[in-house]
Design a protein around this motif. Structure first.
Motif, PDB file in Angstrom:
ATOM      1  N   CYS A 175       7.531  -9.642   1.014  1.00  0.00           N
ATOM      2  CA  CYS A 175       7.001  -8.371   0.503  1.00  0.00           C
ATOM      3  C   CYS A 175       5.671  -8.027   1.159  1.00  0.00           C
ATOM      4  O   CYS A 175       4.980  -8.881   1.707  1.00  0.00           O
ATOM      5  CB  CYS A 175       6.832  -8.392  -1.022  1.00  0.00           C
ATOM      6  SG  CYS A 175       5.414  -9.336  -1.616  1.00  0.00           S
ATOM      7  N   ILE A 176       5.369  -6.731   1.117  1.00  0.00           N
ATOM      8  CA  ILE A 176       4.069  -6.195   1.540  1.00  0.00           C
ATOM      9  C   ILE A 176       3.561  -5.368   0.358  1.00  0.00           C
ATOM     10  O   ILE A 176       4.045  -4.263   0.128  1.00  0.00           O
ATOM     11  CB  ILE A 176       4.195  -5.279   2.783  1.00  0.00           C
ATOM     12  CG1 ILE A 176       4.959  -5.983   3.913  1.00  0.00           C
ATOM     13  CG2 ILE A 176       2.818  -4.809   3.252  1.00  0.00           C
ATOM     14  CD1 ILE A 176       5.332  -5.048   5.081  1.00  0.00           C
ATOM     15  N   PRO A 177       2.629  -5.893  -0.434  1.00  0.00           N
ATOM     16  CA  PRO A 177       2.173  -5.145  -1.614  1.00  0.00           C
ATOM     17  C   PRO A 177       1.536  -3.808  -1.227  1.00  0.00           C
ATOM     18  O   PRO A 177       1.028  -3.665  -0.109  1.00  0.00           O
ATOM     19  CB  PRO A 177       1.129  -6.066  -2.244  1.00  0.00           C
ATOM     20  CG  PRO A 177       1.394  -7.424  -1.695  1.00  0.00           C
ATOM     21  CD  PRO A 177       1.957  -7.200  -0.315  1.00  0.00           C
ATOM     22  N   PRO A 178       1.540  -2.837  -2.154  1.00  0.00           N
ATOM     23  CA  PRO A 178       0.863  -1.562  -1.887  1.00  0.00           C
ATOM     24  C   PRO A 178      -0.597  -1.802  -1.532  1.00  0.00           C
ATOM     25  O   PRO A 178      -1.245  -2.682  -2.110  1.00  0.00           O
ATOM     26  CB  PRO A 178       0.967  -0.817  -3.233  1.00  0.00           C
ATOM     27  CG  PRO A 178       2.120  -1.458  -3.934  1.00  0.00           C
ATOM     28  CD  PRO A 178       2.148  -2.883  -3.480  1.00  0.00           C
ATOM     29  N   ALA A 179      -1.096  -1.011  -0.560  1.00  0.00           N
ATOM     30  CA  ALA A 179      -2.448  -1.234  -0.041  1.00  0.00           C
ATOM     31  C   ALA A 179      -3.521  -1.050  -1.111  1.00  0.00           C
ATOM     32  O   ALA A 179      -4.579  -1.656  -1.050  1.00  0.00           O
ATOM     33  CB  ALA A 179      -2.702  -0.295   1.131  1.00  0.00           C
ATOM     34  N   ASP A 180      -3.240  -0.208  -2.109  1.00  0.00           N
ATOM     35  CA  ASP A 180      -4.290   0.148  -3.068  1.00  0.00           C
ATOM     36  C   ASP A 180      -4.143  -0.562  -4.419  1.00  0.00           C
ATOM     37  O   ASP A 180      -4.678  -0.117  -5.424  1.00  0.00           O
ATOM     38  CB  ASP A 180      -4.275   1.667  -3.270  1.00  0.00           C
ATOM     39  CG  ASP A 180      -2.909   2.171  -3.713  1.00  0.00           C
ATOM     40  OD1 ASP A 180      -1.939   1.361  -3.687  1.00  0.00           O
ATOM     41  OD2 ASP A 180      -2.790   3.350  -4.091  1.00  0.00           O
ATOM     42  N   GLU A 181      -3.383  -1.655  -4.439  1.00  0.00           N
ATOM     43  CA  GLU A 181      -3.221  -2.382  -5.704  1.00  0.00           C
ATOM     44  C   GLU A 181      -3.568  -3.846  -5.523  1.00  0.00           C
ATOM     45  O   GLU A 181      -3.509  -4.375  -4.418  1.00  0.00           O
ATOM     46  CB  GLU A 181      -1.757  -2.291  -6.182  1.00  0.00           C
ATOM     47  CG  GLU A 181      -1.383  -0.910  -6.671  1.00  0.00           C
ATOM     48  CD  GLU A 181       0.058  -0.852  -7.163  1.00  0.00           C
ATOM     49  OE1 GLU A 181       0.589  -1.909  -7.584  1.00  0.00           O
ATOM     50  OE2 GLU A 181       0.643   0.234  -7.124  1.00  0.00           O
ATOM     51  N   SER A 207      -4.001 -11.022   6.050  1.00  0.00           N
ATOM     52  CA  SER A 207      -5.398 -11.442   6.211  1.00  0.00           C
ATOM     53  C   SER A 207      -6.228 -11.279   4.946  1.00  0.00           C
ATOM     54  O   SER A 207      -7.072 -12.119   4.643  1.00  0.00           O
ATOM     55  CB  SER A 207      -6.064 -10.658   7.352  1.00  0.00           C
ATOM     56  OG  SER A 207      -5.518 -11.062   8.589  1.00  0.00           O
ATOM     57  N   GLY A 208      -5.998 -10.200   4.199  1.00  0.00           N
ATOM     58  CA  GLY A 208      -6.836  -9.923   3.048  1.00  0.00           C
ATOM     59  C   GLY A 208      -6.457 -10.682   1.790  1.00  0.00           C
ATOM     60  O   GLY A 208      -7.249 -10.728   0.828  1.00  0.00           O
ATOM     61  N   GLY A 224      -2.757 -11.748  10.771  1.00  0.00           N
ATOM     62  CA  GLY A 224      -3.052 -11.204  12.093  1.00  0.00           C
ATOM     63  C   GLY A 224      -4.540 -11.103  12.362  1.00  0.00           C
ATOM     64  O   GLY A 224      -5.125 -11.923  13.065  1.00  0.00           O
ATOM     65  N   SER A 225      -5.184 -10.090  11.774  1.00  0.00           N
ATOM     66  CA  SER A 225      -6.564  -9.777  12.172  1.00  0.00           C
ATOM     67  C   SER A 225      -7.552 -10.900  11.864  1.00  0.00           C
ATOM     68  O   SER A 225      -8.541 -11.049  12.585  1.00  0.00           O
ATOM     69  CB  SER A 225      -7.007  -8.454  11.553  1.00  0.00           C
ATOM     70  OG  SER A 225      -6.626  -8.377  10.207  1.00  0.00           O
ATOM     71  N   ALA A 226      -7.309 -11.705  10.856  1.00  0.00           N
ATOM     72  CA  ALA A 226      -8.240 -12.808  10.569  1.00  0.00           C
ATOM     73  C   ALA A 226      -8.202 -13.869  11.671  1.00  0.00           C
ATOM     74  O   ALA A 226      -9.116 -14.680  11.778  1.00  0.00           O
ATOM     75  CB  ALA A 226      -7.922 -13.448   9.215  1.00  0.00           C
ATOM     76  N   ILE A 227      -7.159 -13.855  12.486  1.00  0.00           N
ATOM     77  CA  ILE A 227      -7.091 -14.782  13.627  1.00  0.00           C
ATOM     78  C   ILE A 227      -7.502 -14.077  14.915  1.00  0.00           C
ATOM     79  O   ILE A 227      -8.374 -14.543  15.640  1.00  0.00           O
ATOM     80  CB  ILE A 227      -5.658 -15.348  13.790  1.00  0.00           C
ATOM     81  CG1 ILE A 227      -5.290 -16.183  12.556  1.00  0.00           C
ATOM     82  CG2 ILE A 227      -5.551 -16.174  15.078  1.00  0.00           C
ATOM     83  CD1 ILE A 227      -3.825 -16.624  12.527  1.00  0.00           C
TER      84      ILE A 227
END
Ligand SMILES: *Cc1c(COP(=O)(O)O)cnc(C)c1O
Length: 236
Positions: A175-181, A207-208, A224-227
Motif C-alpha cells: 500500500c501507499i497511504p494517502p499523502a495527507d493522512e 522515506s517518511g 528512495g529519497s532517504a538513500i
C-alpha cells in the motif's frame, strides 16, 4: 558530459551513507518491536537516478532495488546486472497490461497487481516464460480515486480470484497511504487484510514513514529519497 547544473550537487558518497543510515534505523526499529533480525527487507528505490548514484549502493553490498517504470528499469539495469548479477529489482509502480511480458521477464517481484486483466496476463506470461516474479497485491487503503490498487473491501475476493482462477502465488500486499493522512492506520489495515488471507509479506513504508511501517509488521520497506537524496523534478 552532463552539464554541472543538470543534477543536484551531491557528494558521491551520499547514497552509501544514506543506505547505512536507513539500514541502521530499520534494524533499530525492528529490534524495538521484537521483529526477528532480517525480517525487514530494504528496497532501495532508485527510480530517476542513473548508474552514478546506484553504483555506490551496489558497491556497498546492497542488492535489492525498486523501480516504478518498466521501460526505465529495462534501460538502465541490464548493464548494472552484468557487473552485479545477484542484484534484484522489484517493480513498485503501476503496470500497464501491454508491458506484462517485459515485466515478468525482468523483475524479481511486482508490487502492483491490482486487477483481473493483469492477473490473467501475468499468469499467461509465467506459463510462457517459465519465470515467476513474486507478486504483491496493491491495496488502495485510502480508497483514493486517483490511486491504483484494489479497494480494501474488494481485496479478499481479488486475492481469491488470483489464486483460484489464475493459479497465482500471492506473496503479500502493498500500500501507499494517502499523502495527507497519518500512515499507521493504513499500515494496520493492510496487515489485517494480509492476516485474514494468510499472507505473510507486507510492502509498506517509504522515506517518511518506514519506521512506523516496521513497527506494524512491514517485511519490505521501499525507501528512495532517504538513500539517494531528493529526486530531480521532471521538466515541465
Ligand atoms: C518513489 C516510491 C517510493 C519511495 O519514495 P521515497 O519517499 O523517496 O522513499 C516508494 N514506493 C513507491 C510506490 C514509489 O513510487
Amino acid at each position: 558530459m552532463t552539464p554541472p547544473d543538470a543534477a543536484p550537487a551531491t557528494d558521491p558518497g551520499a547514497p552509501a551513507a544514506g543506505l547505512a543510515h536507513v539500514r541502521a534505523e530499520i534494524d533499530a526499529a525492528a529490534e524495538a518491536w521484537n521483529r526477528a533480525p532480517g525480517a525487514v527487507k530494504l528496497i532501495a528505490v532508485s527510480k530517476v537516478f542513473g548508474p552514478d548514484r546506484i553504483l555506490p549502493v551496489l558497491e556497498a553490498g546492497h542488492r535489492l532495488f525498486g523501480e516504478n517504470k518498466v521501460q526505465e528499469a529495462l534501460g538502465k539495469w541490464p548493464a548494472l546486472k552484468e557487473r552485479f548479477p545477484d542484484a534484484a529489482v522489484h517493480l513498485i509502480g503501476p503496470l500497464q497490461s501491454n508491458k506484462t511480458k517485459d515485466a515478468v521477464g525482468f523483475f524479481d517481484a511486482i508490487h502492483s497487481l491490482d486487477r483481473e486483466k493483469l492477473a490473467r496476463r501475468i499468469a499467461d506470461e509465467i506459463q510462457a516464460q517459465g519465470r515467476a516474479p513474486m507478486l504483491f497485491v496493491q491495496v488502495n487503503t485510502g480508497d483514493e480515486a486517483q490511486k491504483a490498487g484494489v479497494t480494501p473491501d474488494g481485496a479478499d475476493a481479488f486475492i481469491e480470484t488470483c489464486r483460484k482462477t489464475y493459479g497465482l502465488t500471492i506473496e503479500g500486499l502493498m500500500c501507499i497511504p494517502p499523502a495527507d493522512e497519518a500512515p499507521s492506520p493504513h499500515f494496520a489495515l493492510l496487515r489485517k487484510i494480509a492476516e485474514r488471507n494468510g499472507l505473510e509479506s507486507l510492502s509498506m513504508g517509504m522515506s517518511g514513514d518506514y519506521r512506523e511501517a516496521v513497527s506494524l509488521g512491514a517485511t519490505h520497506v521501499r525507501v528512495g529519497s532517504a538513500i539517494f537524496g531528493e529526486r530531480p523534478k521532471p521538466a515541465t
